[in-house]
Design an enzyme around this catalytic site. Structure first.
Site, PDB file in Angstrom:
ATOM      1  N   ASP A   1      19.386   4.283  -1.725  1.00  0.00           N
ATOM      2  CA  ASP A   1      18.567   4.775  -0.609  1.00  0.00           C
ATOM      3  C   ASP A   1      17.205   5.169  -1.182  1.00  0.00           C
ATOM      4  O   ASP A   1      17.091   6.155  -1.912  1.00  0.00           O
ATOM      5  CB  ASP A   1      19.278   5.987   0.013  1.00  0.00           C
ATOM      6  CG  ASP A   1      18.551   6.553   1.219  1.00  0.00           C
ATOM      7  OD1 ASP A   1      17.350   6.286   1.378  1.00  0.00           O
ATOM      8  OD2 ASP A   1      19.209   7.286   1.995  1.00  0.00           O
ATOM      9  N   HIS A   2      16.199   4.390  -0.839  1.00  0.00           N
ATOM     10  CA  HIS A   2      14.883   4.592  -1.459  1.00  0.00           C
ATOM     11  C   HIS A   2      14.185   5.858  -0.966  1.00  0.00           C
ATOM     12  O   HIS A   2      13.131   6.230  -1.471  1.00  0.00           O
ATOM     13  CB  HIS A   2      14.014   3.360  -1.209  1.00  0.00           C
ATOM     14  CG  HIS A   2      12.967   3.137  -2.263  1.00  0.00           C
ATOM     15  ND1 HIS A   2      12.625   4.099  -3.197  1.00  0.00           N
ATOM     16  CD2 HIS A   2      12.186   2.063  -2.539  1.00  0.00           C
ATOM     17  CE1 HIS A   2      11.680   3.625  -3.987  1.00  0.00           C
ATOM     18  NE2 HIS A   2      11.394   2.395  -3.609  1.00  0.00           N
ATOM     19  N   ARG A   3      14.765   6.533   0.008  1.00  0.00           N
ATOM     20  CA  ARG A   3      14.189   7.823   0.408  1.00  0.00           C
ATOM     21  C   ARG A   3      14.492   8.880  -0.648  1.00  0.00           C
ATOM     22  O   ARG A   3      13.798   9.881  -0.755  1.00  0.00           O
ATOM     23  CB  ARG A   3      14.779   8.280   1.755  1.00  0.00           C
ATOM     24  CG  ARG A   3      14.421   7.390   2.918  1.00  0.00           C
ATOM     25  CD  ARG A   3      15.182   7.793   4.155  1.00  0.00           C
ATOM     26  NE  ARG A   3      16.633   7.787   3.933  1.00  0.00           N
ATOM     27  CZ  ARG A   3      17.530   8.204   4.811  1.00  0.00           C
ATOM     28  NH1 ARG A   3      17.138   8.688   5.969  1.00  0.00           N
ATOM     29  NH2 ARG A   3      18.817   8.150   4.546  1.00  0.00           N
TER      30      ARG A   3
END
Ligand code: CAO
Length: 462
Positions: free
Chosen positions: A434-436
């Site tokens: 999850d690139h967040r």
């Protein structure tokens, strides 16, 4: 003082009904027709009205019980004197269908006076323990129930879970939680504006297909309906309960999580050689020693050293929850659908113990014997398609986890060592995150360490 035993009504052709909500408590005074509990079959939700006025004396079933036969006693009501009663004796009161039930299957649920079943004590013959159709799965992957994310949930409880004044049962509340639906925004179509399962589903459908007012118009274009039968013979079928939940969870992850997938190959030549030398011992122990326990162990160490991968994003989007434990989900492909049992405290277990647990959980999953608890609490998931084949795939993160490892089939390949090509056993790995929460650097460091650990398993001891 008379005791009225309320029993399961005619099931109207349904093979099984589940007690999805108990609407009153022991000691409650109830009136004629007041809803006592809610039953649900595959096709309909039915409210069971009280046949008498009185006081609830005791329950003979619990929420979640599955019932296959009409006439099973559900609860007892003490009738005090001259209060009104629809029937004076034991009753299988007509269930009141709600929601979808109004139009379809519920019509066949008939008022019935049923014969008393033999022993009242063994209240409910439970159905084969169907595992809680929980969360996860990914394109080729799985997903543990988000309910497991106690930390994050505790910090930011979804309003739907606790909303006072919202009339909905625990089943519907759980469904809303799993789908991220705020129940306060759902109009209830049941009696007394009760929010039904169908209301939540309709809300989600509507939100997914209607344009939003958000700047930039984030609406998802609807997939046009196709008349497949125009082109040839077709049949239709229904997704399993687990299949439906998996579809919802995957859709949720796909829409919410900005995914990145990184790839690498681990040289597991030495691991494989070691594994072969332990086959005799494995047989003696009655355990199958596959690459999976080594991969679990390596992931726990890489999570320990790269804690970002062991976080979840809090609901406010401005905080994170850092887990200090290492429970790993393991996708298992079963005839009922994709299930993800959780191997707990992988960091504290040895390879033999992990091998035994992998096999036991895999067997339990395939036999439909996993408990809800065994499918909750994962920090990170592993989806191994190694036994099946394939060179790589991009797994979908099982949100609110932030990472998932896809493992493909190891194969001997020529690898250049600086002087010559050598035959090495290479294991393809794909890490989605999850690139967040996880940046490329975090993902890269995690995967590089994982490759190092699997390429030299002595490092698993460090
Ligand atoms: N490369 C090559 N061979 C592999 C391998 C890999 N990456 N992973 C496993 N194998 C081999 C094993 O070593 C074993 O062979 P041997 O008996 O000769 O050693 C064979 O494949 C079968 O292994 P297995 O599947 O019985 O056991 P496992 O520990 O590899 O996997 C489990 C356990 C529970 C993950 C597995 O049984 C399973 O259910 N796999 C399916 C998972 C899945 O469906 N994932 C994707 C989700 S679907 O969207």
């Amino acid at each position: 003082m008379t005791i009225e035993t309320v029993r399961v009504p005619d099931l109207g052709g349904a093979e099984e009904v589940e007690v999805i909500e108990i609407s009153v408590a022991v000691g409650d005074r109830v009136e004629v027709d007041q809803t006592l509990l809610v039953l649900e079959s595959e096709k309909a939700t039915m409210e069971l009205p009280s046949p008498v006025a009185g006081v609830v004396a005791r329950f003979l079933v619990a929420e979640g019980d599955k019932i296959k036969k009409a006439g099973i006693p559900l609860l007892e009501i003490t009738i005090d004197g001259a209060v009104a009663a629809r029937t004076p004796t034991e009753t299988g009161a007509p269930a009141t269908p709600t929601g979808a039930a109004k139009s379809g299957a519920a019509k066949s649920v008939q008022p019935a006076r049923v014969e008393a079943p033999k022993p009242a004590s063994a209240a409910v013959p439970a159905a084969d323990s169907e595992p809680e159709p929980m969360a996860p799965a990914a394109s080729a992957v799985a997903t543990p129930a988000p309910a497991a994310e106690v930390g994050a949930a505790a910090q930011n409880p979804p309003p739907a879970a606790t909303g006072a004044g919202i009339y909905a049962g625990p089943y519907v509340r759980r469904l809303a939680r799993e789908l991220g639906v705020d129940l306060a925004r759902v109009s209830g179509s049941g009696p007394r504006q009760r929010v039904l399962k169908e209301d939540v589903q309709a809300f989600v459908r509507q939100r997914l297909t209607q344009p939003t007012a958000a700047a930039g118009g984030g609406a998802i274009p609807a997939v046009p309906e196709v008349d497949y039968a125009r082109y040839g013979l077709v049949t239709t079928g229904e997704l399993s309960k687990i299949g439906r939940l998996t579809a919802a969870n995957m859709h949720r992850s796909w829409l919410n999580v900005p995914h990145v997938t990184q790839f690498d190959d681990a040289d597991i030549t030495e691991l494989e050689a070691f594994r072969q030398t332990r086959k005799g011992e494995a047989e003696t122990r009655g355990v199958k020693l596959t690459p999976v326990p080594f991969i679990l162990k390596a992931c726990a160490i890489a999570l320990r050293d790269n804690p970002v991968l062991n976080r979840s994003l809090a609901r406010d989007g401005a905080h994170f929850v850092q887990r200090e434990y290492f429970h790993l989900g393991m996708a298992v492909d079963t005839p009922r659908g994709l299930l993800v049992p959780v191997v707990r405290d992988v960091d504290r277990k040895g390879i033999w113990e992990l091998a035994a647990e992998v096999a036991a959980l895999g067997d339990k999953a395939r036999a439909g014997k996993l408990t809800t608890n065994e499918m909750q609490g994962a920090c990170f998931t592993i989806s191994s398609l190694g036994a099946l084949g394939g060179r790589g795939f991009t797994p979908i993160v099982n949100t609110p986890e932030v990472g998932i490892l896809g493992v493909s089939r190891a194969a001997v390949q020529p690898v250049w060592n600086g002087r010559e090509f050598m035959p090495r056993t290479m294991l393809p790995l794909a890490l989605s995150y999850d690139h967040r929460v996880v940046n490329g650097g975090d993902g890269g460091r995690f995967l590089t360490q994982l490759v190092a650990l699997l390429s030299d398993i002595r490092l698993l001891l460090m």
